[in-house]
Write an enzyme that holds these catalytic residues in place. Structure first.
Site, PDB file in Angstrom:
ATOM      1  N   ASP A  49       0.878  -1.348   0.158  1.00  0.00           N
ATOM      2  CA  ASP A  49      -0.068   0.013   0.120  1.00  0.00           C
ATOM      3  C   ASP A  49       0.839   0.960   0.092  1.00  0.00           C
ATOM      4  O   ASP A  49       1.700   1.438   1.109  1.00  0.00           O
ATOM      5  CB  ASP A  49      -0.928   0.005   1.172  1.00  0.00           C
ATOM      6  CG  ASP A  49      -2.028   1.000   1.014  1.00  0.00           C
ATOM      7  OD1 ASP A  49      -2.434   1.438   0.169  1.00  0.00           O
ATOM      8  OD2 ASP A  49      -2.449   1.468   2.364  1.00  0.00           O
ATOM      9  N   GLU A  89      -1.413   5.899  -8.312  1.00  0.00           N
ATOM     10  CA  GLU A  89      -2.192   7.109  -7.853  1.00  0.00           C
ATOM     11  C   GLU A  89      -2.080   8.207  -8.638  1.00  0.00           C
ATOM     12  O   GLU A  89      -0.843   8.490  -9.132  1.00  0.00           O
ATOM     13  CB  GLU A  89      -2.052   7.146  -6.479  1.00  0.00           C
ATOM     14  CG  GLU A  89      -2.854   8.579  -5.889  1.00  0.00           C
ATOM     15  CD  GLU A  89      -2.662   8.841  -4.419  1.00  0.00           C
ATOM     16  OE1 GLU A  89      -2.423   7.832  -3.604  1.00  0.00           O
ATOM     17  OE2 GLU A  89      -2.716   9.846  -3.862  1.00  0.00           O
ATOM     18  N   HIS A 120      -7.435   9.734   3.525  1.00  0.00           N
ATOM     19  CA  HIS A 120      -6.874   9.008   4.407  1.00  0.00           C
ATOM     20  C   HIS A 120      -7.231   9.519   5.815  1.00  0.00           C
ATOM     21  O   HIS A 120      -7.249  10.677   6.189  1.00  0.00           O
ATOM     22  CB  HIS A 120      -5.478   8.432   4.357  1.00  0.00           C
ATOM     23  CG  HIS A 120      -5.289   8.022   3.100  1.00  0.00           C
ATOM     24  ND1 HIS A 120      -4.404   8.570   2.136  1.00  0.00           N
ATOM     25  CD2 HIS A 120      -5.543   6.920   2.525  1.00  0.00           C
ATOM     26  CE1 HIS A 120      -4.036   7.711   1.139  1.00  0.00           C
ATOM     27  NE2 HIS A 120      -4.715   6.595   1.189  1.00  0.00           N
ATOM     28  N   GLY A 121      -7.853   8.366   6.748  1.00  0.00           N
ATOM     29  CA  GLY A 121      -8.271   8.822   8.207  1.00  0.00           C
ATOM     30  C   GLY A 121      -9.620   9.175   8.339  1.00  0.00           C
ATOM     31  O   GLY A 121     -10.405   9.091   7.486  1.00  0.00           O
ATOM     32  N   HIS A 147      -9.456   5.010  -2.315  1.00  0.00           N
ATOM     33  CA  HIS A 147      -8.685   5.108  -1.152  1.00  0.00           C
ATOM     34  C   HIS A 147      -9.378   5.709  -0.137  1.00  0.00           C
ATOM     35  O   HIS A 147     -10.457   6.568  -0.394  1.00  0.00           O
ATOM     36  CB  HIS A 147      -7.153   5.540  -1.189  1.00  0.00           C
ATOM     37  CG  HIS A 147      -6.180   4.772  -1.903  1.00  0.00           C
ATOM     38  ND1 HIS A 147      -5.176   4.390  -1.169  1.00  0.00           N
ATOM     39  CD2 HIS A 147      -6.062   4.142  -2.844  1.00  0.00           C
ATOM     40  CE1 HIS A 147      -4.671   3.470  -2.080  1.00  0.00           C
ATOM     41  NE2 HIS A 147      -5.193   3.345  -3.079  1.00  0.00           N
ATOM     42  N   GLY A 157     -11.381   4.542   2.354  1.00  0.00           N
ATOM     43  CA  GLY A 157     -12.774   3.964   2.605  1.00  0.00           C
ATOM     44  C   GLY A 157     -13.526   4.400   3.972  1.00  0.00           C
ATOM     45  O   GLY A 157     -14.522   4.595   4.113  1.00  0.00           O
ATOM     46  N   THR A 158     -12.452   4.567   4.852  1.00  0.00           N
ATOM     47  CA  THR A 158     -13.158   5.027   6.277  1.00  0.00           C
ATOM     48  C   THR A 158     -14.130   6.239   6.320  1.00  0.00           C
ATOM     49  O   THR A 158     -13.687   7.337   5.723  1.00  0.00           O
ATOM     50  CB  THR A 158     -12.038   5.202   7.206  1.00  0.00           C
ATOM     51  OG1 THR A 158     -11.411   3.810   7.515  1.00  0.00           O
ATOM     52  CG2 THR A 158     -12.514   5.540   8.731  1.00  0.00           C
ATOM     53  N   ASN A 212      -8.697   1.166   6.559  1.00  0.00           N
ATOM     54  CA  ASN A 212      -7.747   0.960   7.255  1.00  0.00           C
ATOM     55  C   ASN A 212      -8.283   1.478   8.773  1.00  0.00           C
ATOM     56  O   ASN A 212      -8.266   0.592   9.660  1.00  0.00           O
ATOM     57  CB  ASN A 212      -6.339   1.683   6.913  1.00  0.00           C
ATOM     58  CG  ASN A 212      -5.141   1.235   7.902  1.00  0.00           C
ATOM     59  OD1 ASN A 212      -5.114   0.570   8.754  1.00  0.00           O
ATOM     60  ND2 ASN A 212      -4.186   2.347   7.731  1.00  0.00           N
TER      61      ASN A 212
HETATM   62  P1  13P Z   1      -8.490   4.967   5.568  1.00  0.00           P
HETATM   63  O1  13P Z   1      -7.689   4.818   6.748  1.00  0.00           O
HETATM   64  O2  13P Z   1      -9.193   6.163   5.723  1.00  0.00           O
HETATM   65  O3  13P Z   1      -9.596   3.760   5.693  1.00  0.00           O
HETATM   66  O4  13P Z   1      -7.716   4.553   4.274  1.00  0.00           O
HETATM   67  C1  13P Z   1      -7.372   3.377   3.954  1.00  0.00           C
HETATM   68  C2  13P Z   1      -6.448   3.453   2.712  1.00  0.00           C
HETATM   69  O5  13P Z   1      -6.851   4.396   1.648  1.00  0.00           O
HETATM   70  C3  13P Z   1      -5.210   2.780   2.710  1.00  0.00           C
HETATM   71  O6  13P Z   1      -4.425   3.111   1.436  1.00  0.00           O
END
Ligand code: 13P
Length: 279
Positions: A84, A136, A179-180, A207, A209-210, A231
């Site tokens: 990743d 990306e 991310h995050g 990316h 997804g959270t 993640n």
């Molecule tokens: P999140 O931590 O927002 O779920 O993103 C994960 C990600 O995109 C890893 O590459």
């Protein structure tokens, strides 16, 4: 069975669903995710960041760990072992040499030309070893591995040129996800997502997804997303359960402490997989 991402993602593209990419951090996470996905009988992408690799000891440790778990747990589903956000050709090469079946080269902080040059170098090395490559374009901001950066959205014409000139297997265009944790409601550019998907043959990756609400995930999949990275949400589910355990019980056996997050983590894996794949 370890596989590259080609077949599982092209099946996902044909079937209009998304394969979950779950990041792993240690033995327990890899084990829990493999066990849950085996129960569900669904293909899986295990993502390993450079930070997680360093934490675990190196690409060989992770590769052998995942291979051994597949063997000892009698895992039968297709599992793709994926880097990743690899930041250089050298990183991707080291992971490929250690047995990773897929890599993401993230040269998105460079100019388009430089991103193309580095990505192409990775594709040439990977292709002859049957390893798939994700890249990306634009830049996905937010916080990952304790590094925070700001976002730049991808442009359709850059994506088309990039794919033509690099030959990547999948593409993560930055279109508003981060991310995050999100500071406000996510604002994804679905129109450009759909246009990029319509112009390209390869699967698109989402990316960050959270924290993206279910209806937006559904829309992203209908606009051509076939892989979704998760993640932070797994980390939070695990952490909340472990925190409660530590507050309530006076048990210091590390297996019990780490294991107190197993059910919560597995439930999150199931919830996301059903959301992405049962369509
Ligand atoms: P999140 O931590 O927002 O779920 O993103 C994960 C990600 O995109 C890893 O590459």
């Amino acid at each position: 069975m370890l596989v590259n991402s080609k077949e599982i993602l092209s099946e996902a593209k044909k079937g209009h669903y998304a394969i979950p990419h779950f990041n792993i951090n240690n033995l327990e996470w890899a084990k829990y995710i493999l066990e849950e996905m085996e129960q569900l009988q669904k293909p899986l992408i295990l993502g390993v960041s450079e930070g997680a690799c360093k934490y675990m000891g190196g690409w060989n440790v992770v590769s052998n760990l995942v291979r051994s778990l597949i063997l000892d747990l009698s895992i039968t589903i297709p599992v793709c072992l994926h880097v990743d956000h690899g930041t250089s050709f050298e990183t991707c090469k080291a992971a490929i040499d250690a047995g990773f079946t897929s890599v993401m080269i993230d040269a998105s902080k460079y100019s388009l030309e430089e991103n193309i040059r580095i990505t192409r170098q990775v594709v040439v090395y990977a292709q002859s070893r049957n390893v798939t490559v994700e890249a990306e374009i634009g830049h996905i901001g937010g916080t990952e591995d304790e590094i925070t950066s700001s976002s730049t959205n991808a442009r359709l014409e850059d994506c088309v040129k990039f794919v033509e000139q690099t030959g990547v297997d999948s593409l993560a265009p930055a279109l508003g996800s981060v991310h995050g944790l999100y500071k406000a409601e996510p604002n994804l550019d679905f129109e450009t997502m759909k246009q990029i998907s319509d112009h390209l043959e390869i699967p698109l990756v989402l990316h960050g997804g959270t924290g993206i609400p279910d209806d937006q995930i559904e829309k992203a999949i209908s606009c051509g997303i076939n892989k979704i990275n998760i993640n932070t949400e797994l980390q939070i589910a695990w952490y909340d359960a472990v925190k409660e355990f530590i507050i309530e019980k006076n048990i210091y056996d590390p297996r019990k402490v780490i294991g107190s997050g197993e059910i919560a983590l597995k439930e999150k894996v199931r919830e996301k997989t059903e959301m992405f794949m049962n369509r």
